[in-house]
Write a protein that holds these residues in place. Sequence first.
Motif, PDB file in Angstrom:
ATOM      1  N   SER A 120      -7.854  15.667 -57.530  1.00  0.00           N
ATOM      2  CA  SER A 120      -6.710  15.650 -58.439  1.00  0.00           C
ATOM      3  C   SER A 120      -7.070  16.381 -59.729  1.00  0.00           C
ATOM      4  CB  SER A 120      -6.294  14.211 -58.744  1.00  0.00           C
ATOM      5  OG  SER A 120      -7.149  13.644 -59.711  1.00  0.00           O
ATOM      6  N   PRO A 121      -6.070  16.823 -60.464  1.00  0.00           N
ATOM      7  CA  PRO A 121      -6.339  17.504 -61.737  1.00  0.00           C
ATOM      8  C   PRO A 121      -7.008  16.580 -62.764  1.00  0.00           C
ATOM      9  CG  PRO A 121      -4.056  17.817 -61.054  1.00  0.00           C
ATOM     10  CD  PRO A 121      -4.672  16.851 -60.113  1.00  0.00           C
ATOM     11  N   TYR A 122      -7.007  15.275 -62.525  1.00  0.00           N
ATOM     12  CA  TYR A 122      -7.568  14.305 -63.467  1.00  0.00           C
ATOM     13  C   TYR A 122      -9.014  13.935 -63.135  1.00  0.00           C
ATOM     14  CZ  TYR A 122      -2.616  14.026 -64.262  1.00  0.00           C
ATOM     15  OH  TYR A 122      -1.304  14.355 -64.506  1.00  0.00           O
ATOM     16  N   GLY A 123      -9.599  14.563 -62.099  1.00  0.00           N
ATOM     17  CA  GLY A 123     -10.988  14.314 -61.772  1.00  0.00           C
ATOM     18  C   GLY A 123     -11.213  13.361 -60.614  1.00  0.00           C
ATOM     19  N   HIS A 124     -10.149  12.740 -60.105  1.00  0.00           N
ATOM     20  CA  HIS A 124     -10.290  11.847 -58.956  1.00  0.00           C
ATOM     21  C   HIS A 124     -10.353  12.689 -57.690  1.00  0.00           C
ATOM     22  CE1 HIS A 124      -8.917   9.238 -62.088  1.00  0.00           C
ATOM     23  NE2 HIS A 124      -7.657   9.634 -62.005  1.00  0.00           N
ATOM     24  N   SER A 125     -10.983  12.152 -56.653  1.00  0.00           N
ATOM     25  CA  SER A 125     -11.058  12.915 -55.410  1.00  0.00           C
ATOM     26  C   SER A 125     -11.014  11.989 -54.206  1.00  0.00           C
ATOM     27  CB  SER A 125     -12.330  13.761 -55.381  1.00  0.00           C
ATOM     28  OG  SER A 125     -13.468  12.953 -55.526  1.00  0.00           O
ATOM     29  N   PHE A 126     -10.584  12.574 -53.086  1.00  0.00           N
ATOM     30  CA  PHE A 126     -10.491  11.846 -51.824  1.00  0.00           C
ATOM     31  C   PHE A 126     -10.961  12.786 -50.716  1.00  0.00           C
ATOM     32  CE2 PHE A 126      -8.012  11.020 -47.943  1.00  0.00           C
ATOM     33  CZ  PHE A 126      -8.473   9.739 -47.662  1.00  0.00           C
ATOM     34  N   PHE A 127     -11.815  12.270 -49.849  1.00  0.00           N
ATOM     35  CA  PHE A 127     -12.337  13.038 -48.730  1.00  0.00           C
ATOM     36  C   PHE A 127     -12.140  12.228 -47.455  1.00  0.00           C
ATOM     37  CE2 PHE A 127     -14.866  14.016 -52.455  1.00  0.00           C
ATOM     38  CZ  PHE A 127     -14.785  15.397 -52.507  1.00  0.00           C
ATOM     39  N   LEU A 128     -11.698  12.878 -46.409  1.00  0.00           N
ATOM     40  CA  LEU A 128     -11.564  12.258 -45.096  1.00  0.00           C
ATOM     41  C   LEU A 128     -12.235  13.194 -44.092  1.00  0.00           C
ATOM     42  CD1 LEU A 128     -10.364   9.952 -43.370  1.00  0.00           C
ATOM     43  CD2 LEU A 128      -8.345  11.390 -43.072  1.00  0.00           C
ATOM     44  N   ALA A 129     -13.226  12.661 -43.361  1.00  0.00           N
ATOM     45  CA  ALA A 129     -13.985  13.487 -42.430  1.00  0.00           C
ATOM     46  C   ALA A 129     -14.001  12.850 -41.053  1.00  0.00           C
ATOM     47  CB  ALA A 129     -15.424  13.673 -42.921  1.00  0.00           C
ATOM     48  N   PHE A 130     -13.947  13.699 -40.035  1.00  0.00           N
ATOM     49  CA  PHE A 130     -14.096  13.271 -38.651  1.00  0.00           C
ATOM     50  C   PHE A 130     -15.237  14.085 -38.058  1.00  0.00           C
ATOM     51  CE2 PHE A 130     -13.231  14.118 -34.133  1.00  0.00           C
ATOM     52  CZ  PHE A 130     -13.327  12.824 -33.652  1.00  0.00           C
ATOM     53  N   ASN A 131     -16.227  13.408 -37.491  1.00  0.00           N
ATOM     54  CA  ASN A 131     -17.382  14.055 -36.882  1.00  0.00           C
ATOM     55  C   ASN A 131     -17.483  13.633 -35.429  1.00  0.00           C
ATOM     56  OD1 ASN A 131     -18.439  15.182 -39.391  1.00  0.00           O
ATOM     57  ND2 ASN A 131     -18.891  13.075 -39.913  1.00  0.00           N
ATOM     58  N   GLN A 132     -17.875  14.564 -34.583  1.00  0.00           N
ATOM     59  CA  GLN A 132     -18.091  14.273 -33.169  1.00  0.00           C
ATOM     60  C   GLN A 132     -19.365  14.967 -32.722  1.00  0.00           C
ATOM     61  OE1 GLN A 132     -14.690  14.265 -30.518  1.00  0.00           O
ATOM     62  NE2 GLN A 132     -15.861  15.474 -29.070  1.00  0.00           N
ATOM     63  N   PHE A 133     -20.179  14.247 -31.930  1.00  0.00           N
ATOM     64  CA  PHE A 133     -21.476  14.763 -31.501  1.00  0.00           C
ATOM     65  C   PHE A 133     -21.657  14.503 -30.016  1.00  0.00           C
ATOM     66  CE2 PHE A 133     -26.068  14.085 -30.850  1.00  0.00           C
ATOM     67  CZ  PHE A 133     -26.537  15.320 -31.259  1.00  0.00           C
ATOM     68  N   SER A 134     -21.995  15.556 -29.260  1.00  0.00           N
ATOM     69  CA  SER A 134     -22.308  15.447 -27.834  1.00  0.00           C
ATOM     70  C   SER A 134     -23.680  16.054 -27.614  1.00  0.00           C
ATOM     71  CB  SER A 134     -21.291  16.209 -26.980  1.00  0.00           C
ATOM     72  OG  SER A 134     -20.012  15.672 -27.165  1.00  0.00           O
ATOM     73  N   ASP A 135     -24.487  15.436 -26.735  1.00  0.00           N
ATOM     74  CA  ASP A 135     -25.796  16.007 -26.437  1.00  0.00           C
ATOM     75  C   ASP A 135     -26.213  15.690 -25.009  1.00  0.00           C
ATOM     76  OD1 ASP A 135     -26.757  13.415 -26.398  1.00  0.00           O
ATOM     77  OD2 ASP A 135     -28.175  13.679 -28.013  1.00  0.00           O
ATOM     78  N   ASP A 136     -27.375  16.208 -24.653  1.00  0.00           N
ATOM     79  CA  ASP A 136     -27.899  16.016 -23.298  1.00  0.00           C
ATOM     80  C   ASP A 136     -29.179  15.179 -23.334  1.00  0.00           C
ATOM     81  OD1 ASP A 136     -29.701  17.762 -24.378  1.00  0.00           O
ATOM     82  OD2 ASP A 136     -29.768  19.093 -22.653  1.00  0.00           O
ATOM     83  N   ALA A 137     -29.235  14.189 -24.209  1.00  0.00           N
ATOM     84  CA  ALA A 137     -30.439  13.370 -24.353  1.00  0.00           C
ATOM     85  C   ALA A 137     -30.867  12.822 -23.003  1.00  0.00           C
ATOM     86  CB  ALA A 137     -30.199  12.232 -25.324  1.00  0.00           C
ATOM     87  N   VAL A 138     -32.155  12.936 -22.737  1.00  0.00           N
ATOM     88  CA  VAL A 138     -32.672  12.493 -21.446  1.00  0.00           C
ATOM     89  C   VAL A 138     -33.315  11.115 -21.544  1.00  0.00           C
ATOM     90  CG1 VAL A 138     -33.014  14.823 -20.589  1.00  0.00           C
ATOM     91  CG2 VAL A 138     -34.864  13.693 -21.818  1.00  0.00           C
ATOM     92  N   SER A 139     -33.137  10.440 -22.651  1.00  0.00           N
ATOM     93  CA  SER A 139     -33.805   9.160 -22.857  1.00  0.00           C
ATOM     94  C   SER A 139     -33.342   8.098 -21.862  1.00  0.00           C
ATOM     95  CB  SER A 139     -33.570   8.665 -24.286  1.00  0.00           C
ATOM     96  OG  SER A 139     -32.188   8.504 -24.514  1.00  0.00           O
ATOM     97  N   THR A 140     -32.144   8.217 -21.341  1.00  0.00           N
ATOM     98  CA  THR A 140     -31.629   7.205 -20.415  1.00  0.00           C
ATOM     99  C   THR A 140     -31.779   7.624 -18.957  1.00  0.00           C
ATOM    100  OG1 THR A 140     -29.420   8.146 -20.525  1.00  0.00           O
ATOM    101  CG2 THR A 140     -29.948   6.384 -22.092  1.00  0.00           C
ATOM    102  N   MET A 141     -32.382   8.779 -18.725  1.00  0.00           N
ATOM    103  CA  MET A 141     -32.532   9.270 -17.357  1.00  0.00           C
ATOM    104  C   MET A 141     -33.998   9.513 -17.056  1.00  0.00           C
ATOM    105  SD  MET A 141     -29.524  12.054 -17.200  1.00  0.00           S
ATOM    106  CE  MET A 141     -27.838  11.607 -17.297  1.00  0.00           C
ATOM    107  N   ASN A 142     -34.344   9.477 -15.807  1.00  0.00           N
ATOM    108  CA  ASN A 142     -35.720   9.722 -15.392  1.00  0.00           C
ATOM    109  C   ASN A 142     -35.870  11.205 -15.048  1.00  0.00           C
ATOM    110  OD1 ASN A 142     -38.352   9.320 -14.686  1.00  0.00           O
ATOM    111  ND2 ASN A 142     -37.896   8.441 -12.684  1.00  0.00           N
TER     112      ASN A 142
END
Length: 168
Positions: A120-142
Amino acid sequence: IFIDTNRGRRLSANIFGSFGKFYSGRLASVFGEALYKPVDRLSLSLGLTQTRLKRPDRAGLTNDEYDYNHSLIPRVRFNYSFTTNLLVNALVQFNADKRRPQDNFHLNTVTSNFLISYRSPYGHSFFLAFNQFSDDAVSTMNLGPYDRAPLRLRGQTIVAKVAYLLNL
């Protein structure tokens, strides 16, 4: 090595390269980005980072160690400013690598981010973020160190931040 063009132009680019020793190995890394602004409020950029690390052959390696890593990180970014105070930013980044020279590149992660920012012109601010992450982690597989798993959604996050400027 760094080369940069005027970011105030409709079309600009930058390139950064670094080469040399990295602990006991040799590292070569190159980053390039092209930025296009078809109108003043909109910018689109394409970036690519390529990194190659080669360590000297070491005796006594176990099956989960490797001496070679070659990664590619392409990214796409979109920015749009509705006003000087309200903007939207979106980023998608892909990480791919190969751990042996004879391998093909394998997609390891996909990260996406969407941000709405209002100040805002008065110095206030608002942020809204959406993040998504996909991977091939092998920690759960042999799987072995050179085996690859399919990409799976690992996380989604929505974050909101409000900052209020208090004048006393």
